[in-house]
Design an enzyme around this catalytic site. Structure first.
Site, PDB file in Angstrom:
ATOM      1  N   ARG A 262      80.678 -21.166 -59.269  1.00 38.58           N
ATOM      2  CA  ARG A 262      80.295 -19.792 -59.645  1.00 38.58           C
ATOM      3  C   ARG A 262      80.014 -18.991 -58.373  1.00 38.58           C
ATOM      4  O   ARG A 262      79.111 -19.335 -57.622  1.00 38.58           O
ATOM      5  CB  ARG A 262      79.051 -19.861 -60.533  1.00 38.58           C
TER       6      ARG A 262
ATOM      7  N   LYS B 248      72.872 -17.735 -52.206  1.00 40.10           N
ATOM      8  CA  LYS B 248      71.477 -18.070 -52.490  1.00 40.10           C
ATOM      9  C   LYS B 248      70.660 -18.332 -51.226  1.00 40.10           C
ATOM     10  O   LYS B 248      71.207 -18.597 -50.152  1.00 40.10           O
ATOM     11  CB  LYS B 248      71.400 -19.259 -53.465  1.00 40.10           C
TER      12      LYS B 248
HETATM   13  C1  YH5 Z   1      73.609 -20.938 -61.432  1.00 44.44           C
HETATM   14  O1  YH5 Z   1      73.332 -21.496 -60.361  1.00 44.44           O
HETATM   15  N1  YH5 Z   1      72.626 -18.612 -61.008  1.00 44.44           N
HETATM   16  S1  YH5 Z   1      71.836 -16.039 -61.452  1.00 44.44           S
HETATM   17  C2  YH5 Z   1      69.562 -15.324 -56.024  1.00 44.44           C
HETATM   18  C3  YH5 Z   1      70.378 -14.987 -54.951  1.00 44.44           C
HETATM   19  C4  YH5 Z   1      71.750 -15.000 -55.091  1.00 44.44           C
HETATM   20  C5  YH5 Z   1      72.316 -15.343 -56.309  1.00 44.44           C
HETATM   21  C6  YH5 Z   1      70.351 -13.650 -53.036  1.00 44.44           C
HETATM   22  N2  YH5 Z   1      73.149 -17.788 -63.011  1.00 44.44           N
HETATM   23  C7  YH5 Z   1      73.259 -19.585 -61.718  1.00 44.44           C
HETATM   24  O2  YH5 Z   1      73.294 -16.086 -58.825  1.00 44.44           O
HETATM   25  N3  YH5 Z   1      74.242 -19.760 -63.907  1.00 44.44           N
HETATM   26  C8  YH5 Z   1      72.567 -17.559 -61.829  1.00 44.44           C
HETATM   27  O3  YH5 Z   1      69.786 -14.668 -53.773  1.00 44.44           O
HETATM   28  C9  YH5 Z   1      73.598 -19.056 -62.956  1.00 44.44           C
HETATM   29  N4  YH5 Z   1      74.258 -21.606 -62.417  1.00 44.44           N
HETATM   30  C10 YH5 Z   1      74.562 -21.033 -63.622  1.00 44.44           C
HETATM   31  N5  YH5 Z   1      75.211 -21.773 -64.532  1.00 44.44           N
HETATM   32  C11 YH5 Z   1      71.159 -16.274 -59.829  1.00 44.44           C
HETATM   33  C12 YH5 Z   1      72.088 -16.002 -58.704  1.00 44.44           C
HETATM   34  C13 YH5 Z   1      71.491 -15.653 -57.394  1.00 44.44           C
HETATM   35  C14 YH5 Z   1      70.123 -15.637 -57.226  1.00 44.44           C
END
Ligand code: YH5
Length: 275
Positions: free
Chosen positions: A257, A222
């Site tokens: 996760r 993130k």
């Molecule tokens: C979460 O924290 N996050 S989807 C932006 C990014 C990288 C990754 C590059 N679903 C979560 O993973 N479910 C998502 O920048 C989730 N907790 C739970 N429970 C977003 C994601 C991401 C977004």
């Protein structure tokens, strides 16, 4: 030691669990594109299991800031064939969705966990999940993914996120969800500035204790890690993500996760051996 009832499975929290992210994104070609995206997601899932994933989190809609919304039936057609293909792997399957219709279809396909970034706020979601044996992750966010990063504001981010999760937990239990089926998640990056995210992370041990429920933490790749490590490209945030995952584990997180399962599992093994 507390345990998690998770559909066909049951976990004890003697070590942090690693949830591997499987994105089912459509191919740009419409002819056979769906077949291709299912095959790719299944291969990705099999790789994550070999890498040591305890749970697979399957998502058909991107919730990154600015992502377009996907209609209910399109999301169902993306994820259900993947869930069906993965049933025989005998690994707990999670559906990453905030839509009641998708939850219903996924539960019919035998999903073991519902991972909802909207904490079952969609109409009928609470009842659908309560009637199942699946575990559920209730996550905090401020605003809707499309515009949530424009101006996040809190008087006290830790207190407000804690109060929201306690309220959703209580509503879930009142609807008939066994507390042993619940995971709570402060929702890193969902309507939060860099300062909000760092304040929440530092408060994790207290939050876990206050809520009395296992926490799921999602910081993998993130933006906050990009800022800390000086890595604007998400795929270059693997080391930063492993460091954050380990700190979350040390702060008492029950489930982490992640995109990079192999690297995270190795790091957690080293911590468990040396702590
Ligand atoms: C979460 O924290 N996050 S989807 C932006 C990014 C990288 C990754 C590059 N679903 C979560 O993973 N479910 C998502 O920048 C989730 N907790 C739970 N429970 C977003 C994601 C991401 C977004």
């Amino acid at each position: 030691m507390s345990e998690l009832l998770c559909g066909r499975f049951r976990f004890t929290f003697d070590r942090p669990l690693v949830m591997g992210i499987v994105n089912v994104t459509p191919d740009s070609f419409s002819d056979g594109g769906r077949y291709d995206s299912v095959a790719k997601a299944v291969m990705q899932a099999e790789r994550l299991v070999n890498d040591g994933a305890d749970i697979l989190d399957i998502g058909g809609e991107s919730t990154r800031p600015g992502a377009v919304r996907v209609p209910d039936d399109e999301e169902i057609h993306r994820v259900v064939p993947v869930l069906q293909a993965l049933q025989s792997l005998n690994v707990p399957l999670s559906i990453d969705t905030c839509k009641t219709a998708v939850m219903r279809a996924a539960l019919d396909a035998g999903v073991d966990l519902v991972n909802d970034i909207a904490a079952l706020e969609d109409d009928g979601a609470l009842a659908i999940v309560a009637q199942s044996r699946a575990a559920v992750c209730l996550m905090h966010k401020q605003g809707e993914p499309r515009g949530m990063q424009s101006a996040p504001y809190y008087d006290d981010v830790v207190a407000e996120v804690g109060a929201y999760l306690a309220e959703r937990r209580d509503l879930g239990v009142a609807a008939g969800i066994d507390p042993c089926r619940l995971l709570l998640d402060p929702g890193f990056g969902f309507g939060k500035t860099f300062e909000h995210n760092t304040a929440l992370f530092r408060a994790l041990p207290g939050l876990a204790e206050q809520l009395g429920a296992p926490l799921l933490i999602g910081v993998s790749r993130k933006a906050m890690l990009g800022t800390m490590a000086g890595r604007p490209v998400p795929s270059e945030r693997v080391s930063a993500s492993v460091a954050a995952a380990l700190l979350a584990a040390q702060a008492g997180a029950a489930v982490i996760r992640v995109h990079d399962v192999r690297e995270t599992v190795d790091a957690i093994k080293v911590w468990l051996a040396l702590k």
